[in-house]
Design a protein around this motif. Sequence first.
Motif, PDB file in Angstrom:
ATOM      1  N   ALA A   1       0.836  -1.207   0.000  1.00 19.08           N
ATOM      2  CA  ALA A   1       0.000   0.000   0.000  1.00 19.08           C
ATOM      3  C   ALA A   1       0.868   1.254   0.000  1.00 19.08           C
ATOM      4  O   ALA A   1       0.611   2.213  -0.746  1.00 19.08           O
ATOM      5  CB  ALA A   1      -0.942  -0.006   1.202  1.00 19.08           C
ATOM      6  N   LEU A   2       1.920   1.250   0.834  1.00 13.60           N
ATOM      7  CA  LEU A   2       2.790   2.418   0.914  1.00 13.60           C
ATOM      8  C   LEU A   2       3.538   2.638  -0.405  1.00 13.60           C
ATOM      9  O   LEU A   2       3.694   3.784  -0.857  1.00 13.60           O
ATOM     10  CB  LEU A   2       3.788   2.245   2.059  1.00 13.60           C
ATOM     11  CG  LEU A   2       3.186   2.282   3.469  1.00 13.60           C
ATOM     12  CD1 LEU A   2       4.220   1.857   4.503  1.00 13.60           C
ATOM     13  CD2 LEU A   2       2.639   3.666   3.790  1.00 13.60           C
ATOM     14  N   ILE A   3       4.004   1.559  -1.018  1.00 15.47           N
ATOM     15  CA  ILE A   3       4.695   1.692  -2.311  1.00 15.47           C
ATOM     16  C   ILE A   3       3.754   2.275  -3.363  1.00 15.47           C
ATOM     17  O   ILE A   3       4.141   3.138  -4.159  1.00 15.47           O
ATOM     18  CB  ILE A   3       5.232   0.315  -2.761  1.00 15.47           C
ATOM     19  CG1 ILE A   3       6.429  -0.082  -1.895  1.00 15.47           C
ATOM     20  CG2 ILE A   3       5.620   0.332  -4.235  1.00 15.47           C
ATOM     21  CD1 ILE A   3       6.921  -1.497  -2.132  1.00 15.47           C
ATOM     22  N   THR A   4       2.497   1.813  -3.351  1.00 14.74           N
ATOM     23  CA  THR A   4       1.513   2.333  -4.314  1.00 14.74           C
ATOM     24  C   THR A   4       1.259   3.807  -4.091  1.00 14.74           C
ATOM     25  O   THR A   4       1.247   4.610  -5.043  1.00 14.74           O
ATOM     26  CB  THR A   4       0.198   1.544  -4.190  1.00 14.74           C
ATOM     27  OG1 THR A   4       0.452   0.151  -4.330  1.00 14.74           O
ATOM     28  CG2 THR A   4      -0.797   1.983  -5.246  1.00 14.74           C
ATOM     29  N   LEU A   5       1.061   4.202  -2.838  1.00 19.33           N
ATOM     30  CA  LEU A   5       0.774   5.605  -2.519  1.00 19.33           C
ATOM     31  C   LEU A   5       1.978   6.491  -2.809  1.00 19.33           C
ATOM     32  O   LEU A   5       1.831   7.634  -3.234  1.00 19.33           O
ATOM     33  CB  LEU A   5       0.343   5.720  -1.055  1.00 19.33           C
ATOM     34  CG  LEU A   5      -1.003   5.070  -0.731  1.00 19.33           C
ATOM     35  CD1 LEU A   5      -1.191   4.923   0.771  1.00 19.33           C
ATOM     36  CD2 LEU A   5      -2.151   5.873  -1.335  1.00 19.33           C
ATOM     37  N   GLU A   6       3.183   5.967  -2.596  1.00 15.55           N
ATOM     38  CA  GLU A   6       4.379   6.740  -2.943  1.00 15.55           C
ATOM     39  C   GLU A   6       4.491   6.896  -4.455  1.00 15.55           C
ATOM     40  O   GLU A   6       4.821   7.983  -4.954  1.00 15.55           O
ATOM     41  CB  GLU A   6       5.627   6.056  -2.380  1.00 15.55           C
ATOM     42  CG  GLU A   6       6.891   6.856  -2.620  1.00 15.55           C
ATOM     43  CD  GLU A   6       8.128   6.206  -2.031  1.00 15.55           C
ATOM     44  OE1 GLU A   6       9.191   6.844  -2.047  1.00 15.55           O
ATOM     45  OE2 GLU A   6       8.037   5.046  -1.567  1.00 15.55           O
ATOM     46  N   HIS A   7       4.203   5.848  -5.191  1.00 14.26           N
ATOM     47  CA  HIS A   7       4.233   5.920  -6.658  1.00 14.26           C
ATOM     48  C   HIS A   7       3.270   6.976  -7.187  1.00 14.26           C
ATOM     49  O   HIS A   7       3.583   7.705  -8.133  1.00 14.26           O
ATOM     50  CB  HIS A   7       3.879   4.551  -7.238  1.00 14.26           C
ATOM     51  CG  HIS A   7       3.515   4.586  -8.688  1.00 14.26           C
ATOM     52  ND1 HIS A   7       4.418   4.877  -9.691  1.00 14.26           N
ATOM     53  CD2 HIS A   7       2.311   4.387  -9.313  1.00 14.26           C
ATOM     54  CE1 HIS A   7       3.801   4.871 -10.854  1.00 14.26           C
ATOM     55  NE2 HIS A   7       2.532   4.571 -10.667  1.00 14.26           N
ATOM     56  N   LEU A   8       2.105   7.088  -6.548  1.00 18.43           N
ATOM     57  CA  LEU A   8       1.084   8.050  -6.986  1.00 18.43           C
ATOM     58  C   LEU A   8       1.331   9.456  -6.452  1.00 18.43           C
ATOM     59  O   LEU A   8       0.595  10.383  -6.798  1.00 18.43           O
ATOM     60  CB  LEU A   8      -0.299   7.567  -6.554  1.00 18.43           C
ATOM     61  CG  LEU A   8      -0.769   6.251  -7.207  1.00 18.43           C
ATOM     62  CD1 LEU A   8      -2.076   5.788  -6.581  1.00 18.43           C
ATOM     63  CD2 LEU A   8      -0.941   6.428  -8.711  1.00 18.43           C
ATOM     64  N   GLY A   9       2.330   9.621  -5.588  1.00 21.78           N
ATOM     65  CA  GLY A   9       2.676  10.955  -5.092  1.00 21.78           C
ATOM     66  C   GLY A   9       2.003  11.365  -3.807  1.00 21.78           C
ATOM     67  O   GLY A   9       2.169  12.504  -3.359  1.00 21.78           O
ATOM     68  N   TYR A  10       1.283  10.468  -3.159  1.00 22.59           N
ATOM     69  CA  TYR A  10       0.602  10.821  -1.909  1.00 22.59           C
ATOM     70  C   TYR A  10       1.494  10.627  -0.683  1.00 22.59           C
ATOM     71  O   TYR A  10       1.172  11.102   0.398  1.00 22.59           O
ATOM     72  CB  TYR A  10      -0.678   9.993  -1.749  1.00 22.59           C
ATOM     73  CG  TYR A  10      -1.676  10.267  -2.837  1.00 22.59           C
ATOM     74  CD1 TYR A  10      -2.333  11.495  -2.921  1.00 22.59           C
ATOM     75  CD2 TYR A  10      -1.950   9.319  -3.808  1.00 22.59           C
ATOM     76  CE1 TYR A  10      -3.225  11.759  -3.936  1.00 22.59           C
ATOM     77  CE2 TYR A  10      -2.851   9.570  -4.830  1.00 22.59           C
ATOM     78  CZ  TYR A  10      -3.483  10.792  -4.891  1.00 22.59           C
ATOM     79  OH  TYR A  10      -4.373  11.056  -5.899  1.00 22.59           O
ATOM     80  N   LEU A  11       2.588   9.931  -0.866  1.00 22.57           N
ATOM     81  CA  LEU A  11       3.573   9.719   0.185  1.00 22.57           C
ATOM     82  C   LEU A  11       4.956   9.983  -0.388  1.00 22.57           C
ATOM     83  O   LEU A  11       5.189   9.877  -1.594  1.00 22.57           O
ATOM     84  CB  LEU A  11       3.536   8.277   0.698  1.00 22.57           C
ATOM     85  CG  LEU A  11       2.366   7.824   1.561  1.00 22.57           C
ATOM     86  CD1 LEU A  11       2.452   6.323   1.786  1.00 22.57           C
ATOM     87  CD2 LEU A  11       2.353   8.549   2.888  1.00 22.57           C
ATOM     88  N   THR A  12       5.875  10.318   0.505  1.00 17.21           N
ATOM     89  CA  THR A  12       7.279  10.380   0.139  1.00 17.21           C
ATOM     90  C   THR A  12       8.057   9.594   1.178  1.00 17.21           C
ATOM     91  O   THR A  12       7.595   9.417   2.312  1.00 17.21           O
ATOM     92  CB  THR A  12       7.769  11.838   0.069  1.00 17.21           C
ATOM     93  OG1 THR A  12       9.104  11.874  -0.410  1.00 17.21           O
ATOM     94  CG2 THR A  12       7.718  12.500   1.440  1.00 17.21           C
TER      95      THR A  12
END
Length: 565
Positions: free
Chosen positions: A349-360
Amino acid sequence: MTHPAPAAPSSPAAPPEAVGPLIRCLTVLRELSAGGGRQAVGDLVRVTGLARSTVDRVLSTLARLGYVRVEGRDAVLAPRLLELGNAYLAASGLPDRLGPLADRLADELDESVSLAVPDGDGVRFVHQATRRRAMSLAFRIGDLLPAERGAPGALFADAWDAADRERWRRRRAADPTDAGFPAVPPRTHDEGDADDSSTAVFERRVDAARAAGWSLDDQLIEPGLVAVAMPVRDPSGRVVCAVSVVSHTSRLSAAELPGAVLPRLRDTVTAMELALTAPPETPTGAAPPTGGSHASWMRASKQELGPEFVESMARGLITLTAFGAGRAALPLTAVAEATGLARATARRALITLEHLGYLTSDGKLFRLTPKVLELGFAHLSGLTLPAIAQPHLAALVERVHDSASMAVLAGDDIQYVARVPTVRIMSVNITLGTRFPAYATSMGRALLAGLPPAEVSARLSRTDLRPFTRHTVTDEEALLDLVRQVRTDGYALVDEELEEGLRSLAVPVRDRSGEVVAAVNVSTHAGRTTPAGTRDAILPALRETATAIEADLAVAGRYVRIPVL
């Protein structure tokens, strides 16, 4: 109508670990947000390119989370979606620490003041202290502006590297009229011509802002709007946000504005930077649900909805709520513990959200980015209390088959601000804006019960306590006793005091601080049953409705002032 997203270079391919259903879910949320918070389901299918069955499953899962409602053929963003943006705002600490200082500056200058953060090659607002005038700032928390159109952008662009500048140039070339930024008026094609001279103008503004320590917006957004912004730095010297004072040329010209506001703006920036050096306060918001709560809720949702509930979507979105005040940067283990997910599931989930720009991430710790605010925050932050209440009142009417309303105090009267009528041979005909004396109505007594006893007594003593029917209580002491009883019982029942044959039951609605801000009621015909029968039949549903409105109000009102009208 759907607005296109800001143009940008092509996104890199999703990593192998990315969660496809979560990507599709966020695609639907972004399109629904860009479309103003309401879109026909068929239109979502068209603009997302997803299969109808996929969109239906996404919406079913989002509805279960409380993030959308499906009303007939339309999907509608729901206030609870704001908890995602709240998580970013709380984690950043900026509205909590710096917002009161921005509010104070707005009061001192009698001008609008904003806090904004960099978001790619754009600028996103995280706090607004707005002066209400005929010509004033109309941006909302979460709105995104192009960096070149506003004072803060020149401050943030000073930290861009070559790749950032190239990305900005490519976006300008692909979207010269700023069609991808619905918060700002579009440029004409002549104004948006992204040639070298236009690039040079912005670069000169960046150089000037660096030299001066502040940036000027001379009607870059729209004619008449002028602003001055200064950067706010954290203890490491990094610019974390910009504070802007916004005025109008009818009050101050662009040449006059710096001289009028910079001294107080500099003092405020100094105070803000000092506030950022202090240890974070103990979180005041509710902690995220424990992993066990999430797991049991997921199981129950899956059992009830079957394939219409997509767990990987829900898990991914719930991951965002692991962050918040005191939880700005979290390792994978902490996210897994907070959400109750297996480490491998949380990692995907974190990798997906980072890929989409919602996490760094720095490789160890994850942080939310301002992009989270694009998920409906700007639209939902503009909701009023009646708009929040309306769908809950509609559900109540379906349940009890009688009319339901919401009212607020207006002087010594109540004023109807939301209403859902029912269809009966004998029904109550009341329109929005209708006012009645508070003492003779159930909602009025519920609202009076939320006031200090001395204020209730003062209000009743100055009110003409005239009878509307032979049942109207007009004795001041008797009314004070009734209000005290309402305060104890938590509800008010008024039987034929306003109109013969009309019985009404009301409960208060409280904001996140516990203050009574409104009341909701159900009106029915007195001849159908006894007062006790009305109470037993309606009060449980009425209380559940008030609780649901309060829950939405608590989420929506965390960082936004919710108007009652």
